[in-house]
Structure formats: C-alpha cells, structure tokens
Design a protein around this motif. Structure first.
Motif, PDB file in Angstrom:
ATOM      1  N   LEU A 140      65.240  -8.739 -15.050  1.00  0.00           N
ATOM      2  CA  LEU A 140      64.487  -8.904 -16.291  1.00  0.00           C
ATOM      3  C   LEU A 140      64.903  -7.860 -17.311  1.00  0.00           C
ATOM      4  CD1 LEU A 140      62.276 -10.112 -18.059  1.00  0.00           C
ATOM      5  CD2 LEU A 140      60.619  -8.613 -16.886  1.00  0.00           C
ATOM      6  N   CYS A 168      59.447 -14.173 -21.133  1.00  0.00           N
ATOM      7  CA  CYS A 168      58.521 -13.312 -20.405  1.00  0.00           C
ATOM      8  C   CYS A 168      57.375 -12.953 -21.329  1.00  0.00           C
ATOM      9  CB  CYS A 168      59.228 -12.054 -19.910  1.00  0.00           C
ATOM     10  SG  CYS A 168      59.751 -10.921 -21.231  1.00  0.00           S
ATOM     11  N   THR A 169      56.424 -12.184 -20.838  1.00  0.00           N
ATOM     12  CA  THR A 169      55.321 -11.747 -21.683  1.00  0.00           C
ATOM     13  C   THR A 169      55.750 -10.543 -22.519  1.00  0.00           C
ATOM     14  OG1 THR A 169      54.458 -10.234 -20.009  1.00  0.00           O
ATOM     15  CG2 THR A 169      53.649 -12.508 -19.962  1.00  0.00           C
ATOM     16  N   SER A 203      54.011  -7.914 -22.957  1.00  0.00           N
ATOM     17  CA  SER A 203      53.643  -6.707 -22.213  1.00  0.00           C
ATOM     18  C   SER A 203      54.726  -6.312 -21.217  1.00  0.00           C
ATOM     19  CB  SER A 203      52.311  -6.925 -21.489  1.00  0.00           C
ATOM     20  OG  SER A 203      52.414  -7.991 -20.552  1.00  0.00           O
ATOM     21  N   ALA A 204      55.479  -7.291 -20.718  1.00  0.00           N
ATOM     22  CA  ALA A 204      56.568  -6.977 -19.783  1.00  0.00           C
ATOM     23  C   ALA A 204      57.641  -6.137 -20.460  1.00  0.00           C
ATOM     24  CB  ALA A 204      57.172  -8.268 -19.229  1.00  0.00           C
ATOM     25  N   ARG A 239      56.841  -2.485 -20.793  1.00  0.00           N
ATOM     26  CA  ARG A 239      57.006  -1.681 -19.583  1.00  0.00           C
ATOM     27  C   ARG A 239      58.361  -0.975 -19.570  1.00  0.00           C
ATOM     28  NH1 ARG A 239      53.946  -5.901 -16.948  1.00  0.00           N
ATOM     29  NH2 ARG A 239      55.812  -7.032 -16.268  1.00  0.00           N
TER      30      ARG A 239
END
Length: 226
Positions: free
Chosen positions: A26, A57-58, A60-61, A64
């Motif tokens: 990712l 993806c989100t 929020s991902a 990170r």
C-alpha cells in the motif's frame, strides 16, 4: 550496474514520514500514485482525499504514512536527489580523471539520472514532477526547522560530492558549492521556464544545447581562476 541501481532504495530521513512507505505494498502504491497525481493536478490542487481515491484506500490510511502533503513532497524531493547521487557514484566508479567525473555530474544534474530503472519510483516521472514543484518543498516558513532536522541531507550530500570534484580540478576555486547549487536549481528551473515562461530562456530546455550551456558555465567558471 543498472540492475543494481534498479533494486536500490534511497534512505530518506525518518522524521519526514510516519511509516516507511516502502514497508508495504500500500505504501509503495501511495508513492507511485502520488507522483502521477501531483503531475496531473499540481501541488495546490492535490489532496490526500484525491490520492486515496486514486489508490483505492481510505484517506486515513494515507495519514498513517505522512502527516500532510508537504511531508510527502519533501519525501519525493529527498528521494530524487538521493537517487541522483547513487547514479553519480555508480557512473564515476571506475574513473580517475576529475574532469570526466564533473562532466558526468553535469549530465546527471541537467538531464536527470543516467540509470533510469528503479523498482520503487520512476525517476523520470519524478524529475517531471520536481521541475514544476521542487521549489514548494524548499521555500516555506518551516525550512529552517526542517533543515535542522536533516530533511535536505540528500540535497546537501549530492552538492558536496560534486563540489569536491570541482576542488580536485581547481583547488583554488572559491565558490564550488555556490556553483553546484546554481546548476542543481537551474537545471530544473530552465526546464520550467521553457515549458511555461519561454520568454525567460533561450530554447535550451532539452538536448545538446542545454548540456552545452551548463557544461560551459561550469568549466569556464572554474577555469577562470586556474
């Protein structure tokens, strides 16, 4: 040799990111899609929401991995200059003549990496991105703090390596770092001008003319004091 560089990663300052993007599939896709999306949209219109949609993806991902899009751009900026240094080291490994080394260094700065295959980031696409956006990584209110944290170490290291080559040729030349940083920046800005502000350049955006200009600039500058 190109196969070795293809597998090499650039070690970027760990304070730029929250999680190493190349520690997961990712993260790798986030980096690769961010280059393409930044080229398409520009830094101002680029958002993590749009990047998340491109990656699938989100949002929020993505947070990170990076605090914000400025840190992401800093990561790409550091990676590019670090990859150029790797290119220079490999391309000059078997050379003794400092003038030949300097000629290759100019080629790497002006035309981009000699070895262009890499499993992590497409260096040609990254150069295209930084032609338009590199100044936005540097020219911020936070630059002094970021400099103290070592965010521009790859930039410094490449410049210092080339400045040492200049000192080999002419130990009395007083401004090797200034000359090198001028070429590092101008190699991108002249390409930008040719693309967007052609009245500020003389049609040397690519090919032999650009190389001739920078080659003459550097070698005439350092030979002036010989």
């Amino acid at each position: 040799m190109e196969r070795i560089l293809q597998k090499l990663r650039v070690e970027v300052n760990g304070d730029i990111f929250l999680k190493d993007p190349f520690s997961s599939d990712l993260g790798k896709e986030i980096i690769q899609k961010s280059v393409a999306l930044l080229i398409e949209l520009g830094f101002e219109s680029f958002t993590f929401k749009k990047l998340a949609q491109a990656v699938g993806c989100t949002e929020s991902a993505i947070y990170r991995y990076f605090d914000n899009k400025h840190k992401l751009l800093l990561y790409l900026h550091a990676w590019y200059w670090g990859f150029l240094e790797q290119n220079l080291v490999f391309a000059t490994a078997n050379l003794d003549d400092p003038k030949k080394k300097l000629a290759i260094a100019i080629e790497v700065l002006v035309n981009g990496p000699i070895f262009t295959k890499n499993d992590f980031i497409d260096p040609r696409a990254l150069r295209q991105l930084l032609t338009d956006e590199a100044a936005k990584a540097l020219m911020t209110k936070e630059v002094d703090e970021e400099d103290q944290k070592g965010f521009f170490d790859q930039y410094y290291k490449l410049g210092a390596r080339i400045a040492e080559i200049i000192k080999e040729i002419n130990p009395d030349y007083q401004y090797p770092k200034t000359l090198v940083s001028t070429v590092m920046e101008s190699s991108l800005t002249q390409s930008y001008y040719a693309k967007h502000l052609p009245g500020l350049t003389d049609g040397i955006a690519g090919g032999d003319a650009r190389m001739d200009f920078f080659h003459n600039l550097v070698f005439k500058s350092i030979s002036h004091e010989c």
